[in-house]
Enzyme design. Structure first.
Site, mmCIF file in Angstrom:
data_model
loop_
_atom_site.group_PDB
_atom_site.id
_atom_site.type_symbol
_atom_site.label_atom_id
_atom_site.label_comp_id
_atom_site.label_asym_id
_atom_site.label_seq_id
_atom_site.Cartn_x
_atom_site.Cartn_y
_atom_site.Cartn_z
ATOM 1 N N ARG A 60 0.848 -1.196 0.000
ATOM 2 C CA ARG A 60 0.000 0.000 0.000
ATOM 3 C C ARG A 60 0.882 1.244 0.000
ATOM 4 N NH1 ARG A 60 -4.678 -1.659 4.495
ATOM 5 N NH2 ARG A 60 -5.178 -3.686 3.562
ATOM 6 N N ARG A 90 2.598 1.272 10.387
ATOM 7 C CA ARG A 90 1.991 1.553 9.082
ATOM 8 C C ARG A 90 3.080 1.507 8.016
ATOM 9 N NH1 ARG A 90 -2.988 3.740 8.053
ATOM 10 N NH2 ARG A 90 -3.190 4.419 10.220
ATOM 11 N N ARG A 105 1.141 -5.870 13.100
ATOM 12 C CA ARG A 105 0.512 -5.310 14.301
ATOM 13 C C ARG A 105 0.427 -6.344 15.416
ATOM 14 N NH1 ARG A 105 -3.527 -0.421 12.591
ATOM 15 N NH2 ARG A 105 -2.111 0.473 11.044
ATOM 16 N N GLU A 126 -6.155 -0.571 16.001
ATOM 17 C CA GLU A 126 -6.780 -1.564 15.126
ATOM 18 C C GLU A 126 -5.797 -2.640 14.703
ATOM 19 O OE1 GLU A 126 -8.108 -2.098 10.535
ATOM 20 O OE2 GLU A 126 -8.045 -0.051 11.316
ATOM 21 N N SER A 153 -10.081 -5.836 10.834
ATOM 22 C CA SER A 153 -11.332 -5.215 10.410
ATOM 23 C C SER A 153 -12.116 -6.262 9.631
ATOM 24 C CB SER A 153 -11.052 -3.988 9.534
ATOM 25 O OG SER A 153 -12.236 -3.278 9.272
#
Length: 425
Positions: A262, A277, A391, A349, A352
């Site tokens: 990403r 991230r 994470r 987070e 999801s």
């Protein structure tokens, strides 16, 4: 993608749903585009009918010796043929114009999704696990990783730039162990089929799951035109693209451990420090393909599968229902799982899980047929992180840290770590 027929019949419902997402009303413009397209189709049908009847009239006029009428009819048929030759391209353009407008329209939230503007309006569903009580000030993961000499941001930046990380030794093995543990659990306990999918896909695959055209700037594309997957959701969901499935084969559940890529164009300045991230990261993904009656229950099941990962790792977490303003583009309802990070003194987070209804099925033209029914319906699709490895690594490091900077290995990961109990410098 939403159904234009539904929009024509429920314009107020569409605009109300968009308002909940903080978006402007769109029904009037979409219906106008559809009216233009439908009017053209009607005009084409009328022209075809008139061309056929005029052609027959030419023969009749010639038989009666009325050459003037025959010539006039020939001229009319010529004009109709010219119109019809261009009509196909015009119809293609009108269809594309409507399709483009529909393709950037977000999904409709379910009725029980809380209305809100952003993450501050999300609703906590449950909180699991007590927070760790340290006798010292807990450090953040990057402090621990750099002190161990196993998390190297400088060398990664030298070869790749910012938001890349080089893991070494015990931490590299710990991340690998996390992935294998998750895959084993989802396949053996949760009924998912393991898949090793392509990491590069074509435009239509990205379009099918909703990444294109809206999120182009967040994606990486090769010179040959392939896209690097931002999540294995793309590859796994597209397994059924263009298919008509037998309802008895549903649900279909797939899982994969893949790298994800990403650009993070939409998150400039956020979480730039550490491993949280990244442009490249590993994630275990879960995807379910269901019929329309099962998708809501499947969301609860998928969420529980992701929660079980954290429960077995002994990590405190909370599960949130996202509000309308914080949900993803293709979601109708989303549960976020946030893991506790003591170094940040915050929940962040880590998974999801969303149901998309038939939003992706319609874009992929993926359908199913119920037993003894001729009519097909679009499949319902769900996706969820099961979970993000980076994470999870951060959470283990921070929750299992010792005062000397070493990291205890969670019990369930020890078999994957060769029995190692502590990662130390």
């Amino acid at each position: 993608m939403l159904d234009i027929r539904w929009i024509r019949e429920n314009p107020e419902a569409l605009d109300a749903a968009l308002a909940k997402r903080g978006a402007e009303p769109q029904s009037a413009g979409l219906i106008a585009l559809d009216e233009e397209r439908r009017a053209h189709v009607t005009k084409v049908q009328e022209a075809q009918s008139r061309r056929n009847s005029a052609s027959k009239e030419i023969g009749a006029a010639m038989g009666q010796g009325d050459t003037d009428k025959a010539e006039a009819l020939k001229a009319e048929v010529g004009e109709l043929k010219s119109f019809l030759q261009n009509a196909e391209e015009t119809e293609r353009q009108l269809n594309a114009k409507l399709n483009d407008a529909l393709s950037v329209l977000p999904n409709i939230p379910l009725d029980d999704v809380p209305e809100g503007a952003d993450e501050n309006d999300n609703v906590e569903l449950r909180k699991v696990g007590g927070l760790p009580n340290f006798a010292f000030a807990p450090k953040e993961h990057f402090e621990l990783g750099e002190a161990l000499g196993m998390m190297d941001f400088e060398t990664a930046a030298k070869m790749s730039g910012s938001r890349f990380t080089l893991l070494k030794g015990g931490l590299a093995r710990l991340e690998r162990a996390l992935g294998q543990f998750m895959l084993d659990m989802h396949t053996s306990e949760h009924g998912y089929m393991e898949v090793n999918p392509p990491l590069m896909v074509r435009d239509d695959a990205m379009y099918g799951t909703g990444q294109l055209p809206k999120f182009t700037e967040d994606l990486y594309q090769t010179k040959e035109g392939h896209w690097l997957i931002p999540t294995a959701e793309v590859s796994l969901t597209n397994i059924v693209s263009g298919e008509i499935l037998d309802v008895e084969t549903l649900p279909r559940r797939y899982t994969a451990l893949t790298p994800c890529f990403r650009s993070e164009a939409g998150s400039a300045g956020r979480d730039t420090k550490g491993y949280l991230r990244q442009h490249q990261f590993y994630k275990v993904e879960m995807v379910s393909i269901t019929d329309e009656d099962s998708s809501i229950a499947e969301l609860d099941r998928m969420t529980k599968c992701a929660e079980t990962v954290l429960e077995k790792l002994g990590l405190p977490f909370r599960t949130m229902m996202l509000c309308t303003g914080d949900m993803g583009f293709g979601a109708r309802k989303t549960h976020d799982i946030e893991v506790w990070l003591p170094g940040q003194n915050a929940y962040r987070e880590i998974s999801s899980c969303s149901t998309c209804g038939d939003f992706q099925g319609r874009r992929m033209n993926a359908r199913y047929r119920a037993k003894d029914e001729k009519q097909t319906k679009f499949i319902h699709s769900l996706n969820g992180s099961g979970v993000a490895l980076g994470r999870a690594l951060i959470a283990v490091m921070e929750n299992y840290q010792n005062e000397d900077g070493s990291i205890r290995v969670p019990e369930v990961l020890k078999p994957y770590m060769g029995g190692l109990e502590v990662i130390a410098a």
